[in-house]
Structure formats: C-alpha cells, structure tokens
Design a protein around this motif. Sequence first.
Motif, PDB file in Angstrom:
ATOM      1  N   VAL A   1      -0.237  11.852  -5.474  1.00  0.00           N
ATOM      2  CA  VAL A   1      -0.066  13.292  -5.376  1.00  0.00           C
ATOM      3  C   VAL A   1      -1.671  13.836  -5.180  1.00  0.00           C
ATOM      4  N   LYS A   2      -2.160  14.321  -4.678  1.00  0.00           N
ATOM      5  CA  LYS A   2      -3.780  14.792  -4.349  1.00  0.00           C
ATOM      6  C   LYS A   2      -4.712  13.945  -5.413  1.00  0.00           C
ATOM      7  N   GLY A   3      -5.744  13.594  -4.387  1.00  0.00           N
ATOM      8  CA  GLY A   3      -6.477  12.952  -5.558  1.00  0.00           C
ATOM      9  C   GLY A   3      -6.194  11.531  -6.063  1.00  0.00           C
ATOM     10  N   THR A   4      -4.644  10.847  -5.850  1.00  0.00           N
ATOM     11  CA  THR A   4      -4.758   9.597  -5.656  1.00  0.00           C
ATOM     12  C   THR A   4      -5.728   8.988  -5.453  1.00  0.00           C
ATOM     13  N   VAL A   5      -5.804   7.718  -5.974  1.00  0.00           N
ATOM     14  CA  VAL A   5      -6.516   6.259  -5.728  1.00  0.00           C
ATOM     15  C   VAL A   5      -5.684   5.428  -5.098  1.00  0.00           C
ATOM     16  N   CYS A   6      -5.703   4.618  -3.870  1.00  0.00           N
ATOM     17  CA  CYS A   6      -4.663   3.491  -3.769  1.00  0.00           C
ATOM     18  C   CYS A   6      -5.642   2.738  -3.647  1.00  0.00           C
ATOM     19  N   VAL A   7      -4.983   1.268  -3.764  1.00  0.00           N
ATOM     20  CA  VAL A   7      -5.539   0.467  -2.718  1.00  0.00           C
ATOM     21  C   VAL A   7      -4.801  -0.459  -2.243  1.00  0.00           C
ATOM     22  N   LEU A   8      -5.675  -1.270  -1.379  1.00  0.00           N
ATOM     23  CA  LEU A   8      -4.717  -2.610  -0.406  1.00  0.00           C
ATOM     24  C   LEU A   8      -5.235  -3.201  -0.968  1.00  0.00           C
ATOM     25  N   VAL A   9      -4.167  -4.272  -1.682  1.00  0.00           N
ATOM     26  CA  VAL A   9      -3.652  -5.946  -1.703  1.00  0.00           C
ATOM     27  C   VAL A   9      -3.082  -6.632  -0.995  1.00  0.00           C
ATOM     28  N   VAL A  10      -3.498  -7.784  -0.997  1.00  0.00           N
ATOM     29  CA  VAL A  10      -2.993  -8.866  -0.231  1.00  0.00           C
ATOM     30  C   VAL A  10      -2.115  -8.911  -0.873  1.00  0.00           C
ATOM     31  N   ALA A  11      -0.683  -9.061   0.307  1.00  0.00           N
ATOM     32  CA  ALA A  11       0.660  -9.577  -0.116  1.00  0.00           C
ATOM     33  C   ALA A  11       1.255 -10.547  -0.045  1.00  0.00           C
TER      34      ALA A  11
ATOM     35  N   LEU B   1      -3.958   3.286  -8.500  1.00  0.00           N
ATOM     36  CA  LEU B   1      -4.514   2.756  -9.368  1.00  0.00           C
ATOM     37  C   LEU B   1      -4.082   3.511 -10.625  1.00  0.00           C
ATOM     38  N   ALA B   2      -3.785   3.101 -11.833  1.00  0.00           N
ATOM     39  CA  ALA B   2      -4.095   4.318 -12.709  1.00  0.00           C
ATOM     40  C   ALA B   2      -4.248   3.897 -13.843  1.00  0.00           C
ATOM     41  N   ASP B   3      -4.939   4.099 -14.496  1.00  0.00           N
ATOM     42  CA  ASP B   3      -5.244   4.121 -15.766  1.00  0.00           C
ATOM     43  C   ASP B   3      -6.168   2.502 -15.833  1.00  0.00           C
ATOM     44  N   GLY B   4      -7.146   2.509 -14.404  1.00  0.00           N
ATOM     45  CA  GLY B   4      -7.260   1.141 -14.977  1.00  0.00           C
ATOM     46  C   GLY B   4      -6.816  -0.145 -14.446  1.00  0.00           C
ATOM     47  N   THR B   5      -5.846  -0.257 -13.827  1.00  0.00           N
ATOM     48  CA  THR B   5      -4.882  -1.172 -13.556  1.00  0.00           C
ATOM     49  C   THR B   5      -4.089  -0.980 -11.971  1.00  0.00           C
ATOM     50  N   THR B   6      -3.372  -1.102 -11.177  1.00  0.00           N
ATOM     51  CA  THR B   6      -2.821  -1.308 -10.052  1.00  0.00           C
ATOM     52  C   THR B   6      -0.539  -1.275 -10.093  1.00  0.00           C
ATOM     53  N   VAL B   7      -0.920  -0.332  -9.734  1.00  0.00           N
ATOM     54  CA  VAL B   7       0.960  -0.350  -9.801  1.00  0.00           C
ATOM     55  C   VAL B   7       1.401  -0.329  -8.348  1.00  0.00           C
ATOM     56  N   PRO B   8       2.102  -1.730  -8.468  1.00  0.00           N
ATOM     57  CA  PRO B   8       2.546  -1.789  -6.978  1.00  0.00           C
ATOM     58  C   PRO B   8       3.558  -0.589  -6.960  1.00  0.00           C
ATOM     59  N   LEU B   9       3.617   0.366  -5.247  1.00  0.00           N
ATOM     60  CA  LEU B   9       4.366   1.222  -4.517  1.00  0.00           C
ATOM     61  C   LEU B   9       5.625   0.211  -3.636  1.00  0.00           C
ATOM     62  N   VAL B  10       6.430   1.602  -3.769  1.00  0.00           N
ATOM     63  CA  VAL B  10       7.886   0.484  -2.522  1.00  0.00           C
ATOM     64  C   VAL B  10       7.196   1.020  -1.326  1.00  0.00           C
ATOM     65  N   PRO B  11       7.558   0.428  -0.233  1.00  0.00           N
ATOM     66  CA  PRO B  11       6.967   0.442   1.589  1.00  0.00           C
ATOM     67  C   PRO B  11       7.660   1.773   1.375  1.00  0.00           C
ATOM     68  N   SER B  12       9.017   1.822   0.944  1.00  0.00           N
ATOM     69  CA  SER B  12      10.265   2.680   1.995  1.00  0.00           C
ATOM     70  C   SER B  12      10.183   4.174   0.980  1.00  0.00           C
ATOM     71  N   ALA B  13       9.797   4.387   0.026  1.00  0.00           N
ATOM     72  CA  ALA B  13       9.807   5.298  -1.014  1.00  0.00           C
ATOM     73  C   ALA B  13       8.544   6.237  -0.059  1.00  0.00           C
ATOM     74  N   THR B  14       8.514   7.065  -0.006  1.00  0.00           N
ATOM     75  CA  THR B  14       7.176   8.742   0.740  1.00  0.00           C
ATOM     76  C   THR B  14       6.794   8.342  -1.014  1.00  0.00           C
TER      77      THR B  14
END
Length: 119
Positions: free
Chosen positions: A103-113, A83-96
């Motif tokens: 980073v600390k305090g980041t909010v992530c969202v599970l979305v239907v794939a 979650l960034a600036d009110g929208t979600t940004v997809p993350l690459v599954p294999s990335a760290t």
Amino acid sequence: MGAEEQTTVVDVDLVELDEGVDQDERERRRNKAYTVVVRTPAGFEARFRVHPNERVETLARQAERFFIRRGELAEGNYRLEKLADGTTVPLVPSATLRESGVVKGTVCVLVVADPQVDG
C-alpha cells in the motif's frame, strides 16, 4: 555513505510507463496511484508511483532496470520482498500489489533470487 545520502528522490511512474493502455485508462489508473519505496541490497532507494492492480513482477522488473541504469545495482536475478516489522516478507511475483498488501508508503526490497552456492 549514510542512508540519507543514498536516497534517490525520483519518482518512477509505472502508470505512465504502461504503453498498453489508452490515455483514458491511464488517467483512471493515475487517480488511484500511490507511491512505494524500493531499496537495493546496498541501501539505495527510490520512490515508484504504482497502481494497486500492478503486478509485483512488473514493479520488481522496473526497479531493477532503474537501479542498474544508475549503477546502483549489479545485473542479476532479483525478487521483491516487503519490509514489515524489521524483516522482509517474500512477495508472489504474479500477485497484484493490492493482493500482496503493498500500500501507500510500503517499503520493498530487491533481494538476490539465486540460491547461495559455496565455492
């Protein structure tokens, strides 16, 4: 149910769950660990203690299991987005998490794939 009522104040420690490392390595990881928040599509959330070298897919998989066990997420195929600036940004599954900017305090969202299909 309001958003505050849906917040789970439970820390899931992925550093502790990684059985593939010895106690010394676990301690080194713990020293660099930080907490991020993961939300479900329904708004339930929990804090997860992670290491910056953890893979995005590991956090997503553990979050899915956690929420499914609690009855707060249906079985399915999910991906993790940041979650960034009110929208979600997809993350690459294999990335760290570090590579993904989680980073600390980041909010992530599970979305239907799975793609949406009209019946």
